[in-house]
Scaffold this active site. Structure first.
Site, short mmCIF file in Angstrom:
data_model
loop_
_atom_site.label_atom_id
_atom_site.label_comp_id
_atom_site.label_asym_id
_atom_site.label_seq_id
_atom_site.Cartn_x
_atom_site.Cartn_y
_atom_site.Cartn_z
N ARG A 70 -57.23 -50.99 -9.36
CA ARG A 70 -57.02 -51.72 -10.44
C ARG A 70 -58.10 -52.61 -10.75
O ARG A 70 -58.49 -52.71 -12.19
CB ARG A 70 -55.59 -52.70 -10.56
N GLN A 101 -51.78 -64.40 -18.90
CA GLN A 101 -51.06 -63.94 -17.98
C GLN A 101 -51.83 -62.92 -17.23
O GLN A 101 -51.54 -62.30 -16.18
CB GLN A 101 -50.02 -63.48 -18.36
N VAL A 103 -54.89 -60.56 -15.33
CA VAL A 103 -55.68 -60.78 -14.20
C VAL A 103 -56.82 -60.19 -14.37
O VAL A 103 -57.73 -60.09 -13.33
CB VAL A 103 -54.95 -60.49 -12.83
N ASP A 104 -57.32 -59.69 -15.43
CA ASP A 104 -58.21 -59.00 -15.77
C ASP A 104 -59.43 -59.80 -16.32
O ASP A 104 -59.06 -61.16 -16.46
CB ASP A 104 -58.41 -57.76 -16.76
N HIS A 119 -51.70 -66.22 -13.80
CA HIS A 119 -51.27 -65.53 -12.80
C HIS A 119 -52.29 -64.90 -12.01
O HIS A 119 -52.43 -63.93 -11.28
CB HIS A 119 -50.70 -64.01 -13.28
N CYS A 130 -55.48 -68.54 5.90
CA CYS A 130 -55.81 -69.75 5.76
C CYS A 130 -56.31 -70.22 4.09
O CYS A 130 -56.53 -71.38 3.97
CB CYS A 130 -57.06 -70.19 6.61
N CYS A 155 -61.65 -62.23 6.62
CA CYS A 155 -61.85 -63.59 6.35
C CYS A 155 -62.93 -64.23 7.16
O CYS A 155 -62.68 -64.05 8.45
CB CYS A 155 -60.56 -64.56 6.61
N CYS A 158 -61.41 -67.43 9.11
CA CYS A 158 -60.51 -67.26 10.45
C CYS A 158 -59.99 -65.75 10.71
O CYS A 158 -59.39 -65.69 11.84
CB CYS A 158 -58.94 -67.85 10.13
N ASN A 221 -47.52 -58.00 -31.72
CA ASN A 221 -46.90 -56.80 -30.75
C ASN A 221 -46.27 -55.74 -31.55
O ASN A 221 -45.91 -56.02 -32.62
CB ASN A 221 -45.92 -57.49 -29.95
P1 OAD Z 1 -45.60 -56.67 -20.15
O1 OAD Z 1 -45.92 -54.98 -19.69
O2 OAD Z 1 -44.31 -56.99 -19.79
O3 OAD Z 1 -45.62 -56.44 -21.81
C1 OAD Z 1 -46.79 -55.76 -22.50
C2 OAD Z 1 -46.51 -56.02 -23.81
O4 OAD Z 1 -47.74 -55.76 -24.61
C3 OAD Z 1 -45.25 -55.22 -24.51
O5 OAD Z 1 -44.63 -56.30 -25.30
C4 OAD Z 1 -45.76 -54.04 -25.45
O6 OAD Z 1 -45.07 -53.92 -26.43
C5 OAD Z 1 -47.12 -54.94 -25.74
N1 OAD Z 1 -48.15 -54.11 -26.04
C6 OAD Z 1 -48.63 -52.74 -25.72
N2 OAD Z 1 -49.45 -52.32 -26.47
C7 OAD Z 1 -49.86 -53.34 -27.15
C8 OAD Z 1 -51.04 -53.41 -28.16
N3 OAD Z 1 -51.85 -52.41 -28.36
N4 OAD Z 1 -51.34 -54.61 -28.72
C9 OAD Z 1 -50.41 -55.70 -28.53
N5 OAD Z 1 -49.51 -55.44 -27.76
C10 OAD Z 1 -48.96 -54.54 -27.00
O7 OAD Z 1 -46.97 -57.32 -19.86
P2 OAD Z 1 -46.80 -59.15 -19.82
O8 OAD Z 1 -45.99 -59.60 -20.88
O9 OAD Z 1 -48.16 -59.19 -19.61
O10 OAD Z 1 -47.21 -60.89 -13.69
O11 OAD Z 1 -46.42 -59.19 -18.16
C11 OAD Z 1 -46.07 -60.29 -17.59
C12 OAD Z 1 -46.24 -60.56 -16.22
O12 OAD Z 1 -45.47 -59.56 -15.78
C13 OAD Z 1 -47.72 -60.01 -15.80
O13 OAD Z 1 -48.60 -61.03 -16.05
C14 OAD Z 1 -47.29 -59.71 -14.54
C15 OAD Z 1 -46.24 -58.70 -14.61
O14 OAD Z 1 -45.40 -58.52 -13.38
C16 OAD Z 1 -47.85 -60.88 -12.69
O15 OAD Z 1 -48.83 -60.04 -12.13
C17 OAD Z 1 -47.45 -61.98 -11.86
#
Ligand code: OAD
Length: 251
Positions: A70, A101, A103-104, A119, A130, A155, A158, A221
């Site tokens: 990734r 939210q 991580v990029d 996140h 550690c 690490c 440690c 969205n």
């Molecule tokens: P999701 O995959 O749950 O939702 C992505 C959203 O982006 C959806 O509602 C899509 O409809 C929308 N989408 C798709 N293409 C798009 C575009 N071109 N423009 C705008 N919107 C678009 O992703 P997140 O809501 O980010 O957590 O998910 C939340 C968290 O769930 C992430 O941060 C991650 C994951 O598990 C961790 O890694 C802790």
């Protein structure tokens, strides 16, 4: 897209704007979301085997290889017009808070100052044992195949395994970013919820907290989301099209 007049007025009069982003903001940079049917990471990979501390303890090579895959995808991606529009908004409305939210690092590469990261980041690895921060990661070896198992670095302090600096399922979100994010949610006049399904808590409480405190909530969205009920305006379409048009009309 013709933005509704009351929305343009709310944006122009806003003293503090929050942009709250999820994986969809990076979709048009070629990065997968999590929950989109067919293409989402969680419809192709099992999060319990890849995105928990237990999974890393059981099979560090599998988890590290997946996150390195990734990270390499992000390294080869470019920010899109949505990331750039948010950075331009920060220049126009000085009190703009970007909460992500993701991580990029595409927000930073588009020019955003210092996003609040709920996140974590693919670029901030640390020790699993550690917690010591690890320096910048080298590229994986040339024969690394997409997502194949890869031994994590060790690490320097440690000798423990280095883990990705992201928040896994079952882990607490970082305290200071959370405090700042909720403070901004309570203070803002307009919150743009961009490219997030609103399915993951506590992050998804941020637009709800903003709404409870009187902010205008704008969802960007292409699809319906779990946050539809709090949105005053639902702009249906890809973020890289909607955001530049909306912000050009408003400012
Ligand atoms: P999701 O995959 O749950 O939702 C992505 C959203 O982006 C959806 O509602 C899509 O409809 C929308 N989408 C798709 N293409 C798009 C575009 N071109 N423009 C705008 N919107 C678009 O992703 P997140 O809501 O980010 O957590 O998910 C939340 C968290 O769930 C992430 O941060 C991650 C994951 O598990 C961790 O890694 C802790």
């Amino acid at each position: 897209m013709n933005a509704p007049k009351p929305l343009l007025t709310a944006l122009r009069e806003a003293r503090h704007v929050v942009a709250f982003t999820g994986a969809g903001v990076s979709a048009e940079s070629g990065l997968s979301t999590f929950r989109d049917a067919m293409t989402g990471l969680w419809s192709r990979f099992d999060p319990t085997r890849l995105a928990t501390a237990e999974a890393f303890a059981a099979n560090p090579e599998l988890v590290w290889g997946w996150y390195e895959w990734r990270r390499m995808r992000v390294r080869h991606a470019e920010p899109n017009a949505a990331h750039r529009a948010i950075a331009a908004l920060e220049a126009k409305v000085p009190a703009t808070t970007l909460i992500t939210q993701n991580v990029d690092d595409l927000h930073e590469r588009a020019g955003s100052r210092s996003p609040i990261r709920l996140h974590g980041s693919l670029f901030a690895p640390r020790c699993f044992d550690c917690g010591s921060a690890h320096g910048a990661l080298a590229d994986p070896p040339g024969d690394f195949e997409d997502g194949s198992p890869l031994a994590p670095p060790r690490c320097a302090a440690c000798g423990g395994f280095i883990r990705p600096g992201v928040v896994w399922f079952g882990e607490a979100l970082p305290a200071e970013p959370m405090r700042c994010a909720f403070e901004a949610a309570r203070a803002c006049d307009v919150l743009l919820s961009i490219g997030t399904s609103g399915a993951v808590y506590p992050a998804a409480d941020i637009p709800r907290e903003a709404r409870r405190n009187g902010a205008v909530i704008v969802e960007v969205n292409p699809n319906a989301t779990d946050l539809d009920d709090v949105a005053d305006f639902r702009l249906r379409g890809p973020a890289a099209e909607i955001l530049p048009t909306l912000l050009a009309a408003a400012f």
